[in-house]
Structure formats: structure tokens, C-alpha cells
Write a protein that holds these residues in place. Structure first.
Motif, PDB file in Angstrom:
ATOM      1  N   SER A  99       0.799  -1.221  -0.043  1.00  0.00           N
ATOM      2  CA  SER A  99      -0.029   0.047   0.183  1.00  0.00           C
ATOM      3  C   SER A  99       0.933   1.130  -0.078  1.00  0.00           C
ATOM      4  O   SER A  99       1.784   1.336   0.695  1.00  0.00           O
ATOM      5  CB  SER A  99      -0.862  -0.002   1.259  1.00  0.00           C
ATOM      6  OG  SER A  99      -1.627   1.186   1.474  1.00  0.00           O
ATOM      7  N   ARG A 100       0.481   2.158  -0.856  1.00  0.00           N
ATOM      8  CA  ARG A 100       1.419   3.429  -0.948  1.00  0.00           C
ATOM      9  C   ARG A 100       0.596   4.729  -0.602  1.00  0.00           C
ATOM     10  O   ARG A 100       0.859   5.650  -0.801  1.00  0.00           O
ATOM     11  CB  ARG A 100       1.917   3.663  -2.360  1.00  0.00           C
ATOM     12  CG  ARG A 100       2.879   2.647  -2.693  1.00  0.00           C
ATOM     13  CD  ARG A 100       3.224   3.153  -4.141  1.00  0.00           C
ATOM     14  NE  ARG A 100       4.225   1.927  -4.418  1.00  0.00           N
ATOM     15  CZ  ARG A 100       5.720   1.960  -4.346  1.00  0.00           C
ATOM     16  NH1 ARG A 100       6.037   3.277  -3.588  1.00  0.00           N
ATOM     17  NH2 ARG A 100       6.602   1.213  -4.843  1.00  0.00           N
ATOM     18  N   LYS A 101      -0.455   4.323   0.238  1.00  0.00           N
ATOM     19  CA  LYS A 101      -1.282   5.385   0.685  1.00  0.00           C
ATOM     20  C   LYS A 101      -0.937   6.035   2.137  1.00  0.00           C
ATOM     21  O   LYS A 101      -0.867   5.236   3.105  1.00  0.00           O
ATOM     22  CB  LYS A 101      -2.800   5.032   0.578  1.00  0.00           C
ATOM     23  CG  LYS A 101      -3.279   4.866  -0.829  1.00  0.00           C
ATOM     24  CD  LYS A 101      -4.822   4.583  -0.933  1.00  0.00           C
ATOM     25  CE  LYS A 101      -5.100   4.442  -2.243  1.00  0.00           C
ATOM     26  NZ  LYS A 101      -6.570   3.912  -2.335  1.00  0.00           N
ATOM     27  N   GLY A 365       3.073  -0.413   3.615  1.00  0.00           N
ATOM     28  CA  GLY A 365       1.488  -0.428   4.099  1.00  0.00           C
ATOM     29  C   GLY A 365       1.367   0.003   5.344  1.00  0.00           C
ATOM     30  O   GLY A 365       0.106  -0.017   5.996  1.00  0.00           O
ATOM     31  N   ILE A 366       2.363   0.748   5.962  1.00  0.00           N
ATOM     32  CA  ILE A 366       2.193   1.311   7.289  1.00  0.00           C
ATOM     33  C   ILE A 366       1.744   2.840   7.075  1.00  0.00           C
ATOM     34  O   ILE A 366       2.335   3.706   6.362  1.00  0.00           O
ATOM     35  CB  ILE A 366       3.382   1.333   8.180  1.00  0.00           C
ATOM     36  CG1 ILE A 366       3.721  -0.168   8.196  1.00  0.00           C
ATOM     37  CG2 ILE A 366       3.103   2.089   9.278  1.00  0.00           C
ATOM     38  CD1 ILE A 366       4.972  -0.267   9.150  1.00  0.00           C
ATOM     39  N   GLU A 367       0.486   3.215   7.457  1.00  0.00           N
ATOM     40  CA  GLU A 367      -0.183   4.622   7.231  1.00  0.00           C
ATOM     41  C   GLU A 367       0.370   5.520   8.220  1.00  0.00           C
ATOM     42  O   GLU A 367       0.575   5.104   9.694  1.00  0.00           O
ATOM     43  CB  GLU A 367      -1.445   4.517   7.116  1.00  0.00           C
ATOM     44  CG  GLU A 367      -2.026   3.679   5.690  1.00  0.00           C
ATOM     45  CD  GLU A 367      -3.560   3.574   5.741  1.00  0.00           C
ATOM     46  OE1 GLU A 367      -4.451   3.903   6.600  1.00  0.00           O
ATOM     47  OE2 GLU A 367      -3.935   3.217   4.719  1.00  0.00           O
ATOM     48  N   TYR A 368       0.288   6.796   8.087  1.00  0.00           N
ATOM     49  CA  TYR A 368       0.563   7.820   9.050  1.00  0.00           C
ATOM     50  C   TYR A 368      -0.126   9.108   8.811  1.00  0.00           C
ATOM     51  O   TYR A 368      -0.528   9.387   7.615  1.00  0.00           O
ATOM     52  CB  TYR A 368       2.238   7.959   9.173  1.00  0.00           C
ATOM     53  CG  TYR A 368       2.654   8.984   8.081  1.00  0.00           C
ATOM     54  CD1 TYR A 368       2.918  10.101   8.250  1.00  0.00           C
ATOM     55  CD2 TYR A 368       3.184   8.351   6.746  1.00  0.00           C
ATOM     56  CE1 TYR A 368       3.514  10.887   7.285  1.00  0.00           C
ATOM     57  CE2 TYR A 368       3.826   8.989   5.873  1.00  0.00           C
ATOM     58  CZ  TYR A 368       3.949  10.350   5.961  1.00  0.00           C
ATOM     59  OH  TYR A 368       4.458  10.947   4.959  1.00  0.00           O
ATOM     60  N   ARG A 377       5.128  18.957  16.289  1.00  0.00           N
ATOM     61  CA  ARG A 377       4.657  18.208  15.300  1.00  0.00           C
ATOM     62  C   ARG A 377       4.407  16.627  15.767  1.00  0.00           C
ATOM     63  O   ARG A 377       5.487  16.141  16.223  1.00  0.00           O
ATOM     64  CB  ARG A 377       5.273  18.207  14.022  1.00  0.00           C
ATOM     65  CG  ARG A 377       5.541  19.535  13.266  1.00  0.00           C
ATOM     66  CD  ARG A 377       6.357  19.800  12.427  1.00  0.00           C
ATOM     67  NE  ARG A 377       7.807  19.907  12.903  1.00  0.00           N
ATOM     68  CZ  ARG A 377       9.002  20.015  12.412  1.00  0.00           C
ATOM     69  NH1 ARG A 377       8.814  20.369  11.082  1.00  0.00           N
ATOM     70  NH2 ARG A 377       9.903  20.127  12.803  1.00  0.00           N
ATOM     71  N   LYS A 378       3.488  16.081  15.657  1.00  0.00           N
ATOM     72  CA  LYS A 378       3.374  14.853  16.084  1.00  0.00           C
ATOM     73  C   LYS A 378       2.973  13.672  15.080  1.00  0.00           C
ATOM     74  O   LYS A 378       1.964  14.020  14.361  1.00  0.00           O
ATOM     75  CB  LYS A 378       2.122  14.503  17.318  1.00  0.00           C
ATOM     76  CG  LYS A 378       1.861  13.034  17.672  1.00  0.00           C
ATOM     77  CD  LYS A 378       0.869  13.075  18.837  1.00  0.00           C
ATOM     78  CE  LYS A 378       1.665  13.439  20.131  1.00  0.00           C
ATOM     79  NZ  LYS A 378       0.639  13.234  21.340  1.00  0.00           N
ATOM     80  N   VAL A 379       3.487  12.644  14.846  1.00  0.00           N
ATOM     81  CA  VAL A 379       3.324  11.593  13.954  1.00  0.00           C
ATOM     82  C   VAL A 379       2.636  10.409  14.427  1.00  0.00           C
ATOM     83  O   VAL A 379       2.861  10.006  15.282  1.00  0.00           O
ATOM     84  CB  VAL A 379       4.434  11.366  13.048  1.00  0.00           C
ATOM     85  CG1 VAL A 379       4.206  10.132  11.967  1.00  0.00           C
ATOM     86  CG2 VAL A 379       5.242  12.762  12.716  1.00  0.00           C
ATOM     87  N   ILE A 380       1.261  10.294  13.765  1.00  0.00           N
ATOM     88  CA  ILE A 380       0.397   9.106  14.247  1.00  0.00           C
ATOM     89  C   ILE A 380       0.752   8.170  13.392  1.00  0.00           C
ATOM     90  O   ILE A 380       0.493   8.025  12.104  1.00  0.00           O
ATOM     91  CB  ILE A 380      -1.019   9.531  14.444  1.00  0.00           C
ATOM     92  CG1 ILE A 380      -1.152  10.709  15.246  1.00  0.00           C
ATOM     93  CG2 ILE A 380      -1.718   8.324  14.932  1.00  0.00           C
ATOM     94  CD1 ILE A 380      -0.683  10.682  16.584  1.00  0.00           C
ATOM     95  N   ILE A 381       1.230   6.977  13.938  1.00  0.00           N
ATOM     96  CA  ILE A 381       1.547   5.519  13.039  1.00  0.00           C
ATOM     97  C   ILE A 381       0.123   4.832  13.053  1.00  0.00           C
ATOM     98  O   ILE A 381      -0.184   4.331  14.555  1.00  0.00           O
ATOM     99  CB  ILE A 381       2.757   4.771  13.410  1.00  0.00           C
ATOM    100  CG1 ILE A 381       3.909   5.554  13.241  1.00  0.00           C
ATOM    101  CG2 ILE A 381       2.909   3.521  12.766  1.00  0.00           C
ATOM    102  CD1 ILE A 381       4.292   6.034  11.836  1.00  0.00           C
TER     103      ILE A 381
END
Length: 384
Positions: A99-101, A365-368, A377-381
Motif C-alpha cells: 500500500s502506498r497511501k 503498507g504502514i499509514e501515518y 509536530r506529532k506523527v501518528i502511526i
């Protein structure tokens, strides 16, 4: 992945000697190429083009190319703008869907170098290195402190003006997130300081030992002096050397302190129990909480890839990657749900934008999504 490792991997695959993880690496590469490539050429033209590119790799004579996908894998590694990362994913065998989204597309790229680095002098004053022009920064203890170029400062003795006050005239070089710096010490030792780290050292070394204090990560090329050992102090261990090249990773958020030797020999001493380990080139000591030293052979080059401007991953879990990216891009990570069970290989240039670096995860395939709240800045995995 280096060219010699690629060739060895392909040779093992062809002979049926790959491990399950290695087999999946190759098949993920080939699968992704087939699913995403747009090919308008004839089979004959494709074969000719692939062969031409593959010949750029120094393939030894005994190595035979028996299939087109082998050349495709070589091309992906050879000409990719951002090196592809290979993964061992614990999921159903044969399920290689990519997955590239991502959940959000950022309007503003997150780039490194978002913080400052500074030099604190013995009188308590500080010099912001990022803003300082090239040239003399200060005078101290008979030494001229010079910014040689961006990312490098050096200590130069002025003849006839040296005074010996080690322990009083100490300096502290501190790097912000997204910045690394090199310092050439008074004895000729060179030290590279990784992001979010600091090195405390005297202007000049006197006495029977050369002592410095490190927090975070540093790579040392110590000038050899048999009569005056060089000692690196961290919170949990000391490293004693005469002249050698080694790396210490002692970040507080890492699960262990890792010391890796590239040249020479070092003695690593754990402070709580006074236990010790002697390292030879290519060896790494690991000091985790409530455990004794563990020493193992490692790829030392990967350990110091940061010094050469790269993130280098080899069988790395997602949490290790998140810690490295956090220090460089000055972001906070948070995982929603279960921690992804994934191992990654490969490299990313440290001057790439955060979004480019995150392709490491998106590719598999891991979305963020990124939440911006002021300067934070917070990055939600999020995993499926």
C-alpha cells in the motif's frame, strides 16, 4: 543494500539457500516492480535495457544471471533516488500486497536542521554555531577556537600563550535535533557528534589522561598517545583507548548503550559493577538494563552511516527507526494500536525531507498522519 550484499543475496536465492526473510526481501522487490512499472517496450528491448544497466554492477565471473527479475532487483537498488528498503513482514505467507497511501498529505514538508547547535565556553557564554560566520569564534586557554566550515570547529594552539587548566576551561558542544557537528580537539582527536547529543571536553589535555563526557551518540577518531589514554565517560560506562576509531550510542531513550569498534582496540567498563569487555574491530558491546555486557560481530559500517549522512537500517524494527527519525526531524511519534511486526533493511539520505524518509514505512503498507500544533509536530502511526 550494498552491491556485494545484493550479489550474495541473489546468488543464495538462485541456489535455494536463502532464509525465509531473505527470500521475502527479493520477492517483495520483484512484486512491487511488476505491480507499479509501466512498460511500453517489447520484451527484447526490455531485456537489452536491463542488461545494459546491470552491467554497471561489478559482477564476478562465477556469478551467473539466469532470470530477468534478478536484473530488475539490481536496477531498483542501483538507480533508485531513495534507496528501497527491504522487509521481513510477519504475515500470511505469499501475501505481498503493498500500500502506498498515507492518511494525510502534508502541505509543508518537514525538513532536517530545525534546531540549533551551540558551543558553551568555560565562562558560561554560548556561541550559536549555525549563525556564526566561518573564522575565529573565541580565545581560551591559549587556544584559538575556529569555525573551519559549516559543521566543523577546531582548536588551534597559539605558540607561547598556552596555560594548563584542564578541568576549569571546559567546553560543551551541543547539537540540536536535525544537526550533526564535528570537532577537532586540541590533541588532534576528531569527534563527530550526532543529532541531539553533547560532548564536554577541556580546551587542552593535561595530566595523565584525556577525558571527555558524551551524551547521545558520537564517533571518535582518537589521536594515538601511549602515555596519555583517552577516556570517554557516559552515564553508565567508560571507554578507555590509546588511539582508535569507535562509535558510542548512549541516547537516554535507547534500550541499551552500544559501543562499536572500527579500528584498534578498546576497553569498555560498566560503572555499576565494574565489569568490562575488550572489543576488537567489527565487534559491538551492548549494555542493557540489569544485564552484563554482550559482545557480538556487527556491520560496523552501518553503525557509523549517520556520520556519512545516511540512515542505515539492517533488520531494524519500527521503534528503532522512529527514534532515529524523531531526533533528526524533531517530531514526536505515537503508535495507534499494535506495534507493527516488521523488520527493515536499506538506507535513506539524511538530507531528504521527512516525507521521503517515511516512504520506508509507507512502502510496506504502514499509514501515518502528521498533526501540527504550533511548533510541535506529532506523527501518528496506524496499522491495518
Amino acid at each position: 543494500m550494498e552491491e556485494d550484499r545484493l550479489k550474495a543475496l541473489i546468488k543464495r536465492y538462485e541456489s535455494g539457500q536463502c532464509s525465509k526473510a531473505e527470500k521475502e526481501m527479493v520477492e517483495v522487490l520483484y512484486h512491487d516492480y511488476i505491480q507499479n512499472a509501466k512498460i511500453d517496450l517489447s520484451a527484447e528491448q526490455i531485456s537489452e535495457d536491463l542488461e545494459a544497466v546491470y552491467k554497471k554492477l561489478p559482477v564476478p565471473a562465477p556469478f551467473k544471471i539466469n532470470s530477468q527479475w534478478v536484473r530488475i532487483a539490481a536496477i531498483l537498488v542501483l538507480v533508485g533516488g531513495l534507496s528501497l528498503l527491504y522487509s521481513r513482514i510477519n504475515q500470511n505467507p505469499g501475501h505481498l500486497t503493498v500500500s502506498r497511501k498515507s492518511l494525510a498529505v502534508q502541505k509543508k514538508e518537514i525538513i532536517p536542521h530545525s534546531a540549533q547547535s551551540y558551543l558553551t565556553l568555560s565562562d558560561g557564554s554560548s556561541v550559536v554555531l549555525d549563525d556564526a560566520p566561518v573564522g575565529k569564534l573565541a580565545m581560551q586557554d591559549g587556544y584559538e577556537i575556529v569555525k573551519v566550515k559549516e559543521g566543523l570547529i577546531a582548536y588551534r594552539n597559539i605558540a607561547g600563550k598556552r596555560t594548563d587548566h584542564q578541568g576549569y576551561n571546559t567546553n560543551v558542544l551541543t547539537t540540536g535535533k536535525g544537526i550533526q557537528y564535528q570537532v577537532s580537539l586540541a590533541d588532534g582527536t576528531n569527534v563527530w557528534i550526532n543529532a541531539a547529543s553533547s560532548l564536554k571536553y577541556p580546551t587542552s589535555f593535561t595530566g595523565s589522561e584525556r577525558q571527555v563526557e558524551l551524551t547521545g551518540e558520537g564517533y571518535f577518531e582518537v589521536f594515538r598517545n601511549v602515555s596519555k589514554p583517552f577516556v570517554v565517560h557516559t552515564g553508565r560506562q567508560n571507554v578507555e583507548v590509546l588511539g582508535t576509531h569507535f562509535n558510542i550510542n548512549s541516547y537516554a531513550d535507547e534500550p541499551a548503550v552500544r559501543t562499536t569498534l572500527l579500528e584498534g582496540k578498546v576497553k569498555v567498563v560498566e560503572l555499576k559493577t565494574n565489569s568490562s569487555a575488550i572489543l576488537l574491530p567489527g565487534e559491538q558491546s551492548v549494555l542493557a538494563d540489569n544485564t552484563k555486557f554482550k559482545v557480538a560481530q556487527v556491520n560496523a559500517g552501518n553503525t557509523v552511516a549517520w556520520k556519512n549522512g545516511l540512515f542505515q537500517f539492517e533488520d531494524s524494527d519500527i521503534q528503532t527507526i522512529m527514534r532515529q527519525l524523531s531526533r533528526w526531524y524533531n517530531v514526536e511519534f505515537e503508535i495507534e494500536g499494535k506495534v507493527p511486526d516488521v523488520k527493515l533493511w536499506g538506507e535513506v539520505h539524511r538530507n531528504a525531507s521527512f516525507e521521503k524518509a517515511m516512504e520506508v514505512l509507507v512502502f510496506f503498507g504502514i499509514e501515518y498522519k502528521v498533526l501540527n500544533k504550533g511548533e510541535t509536530r506529532k506523527v501518528i502511526i496506524k496499522t491495518k
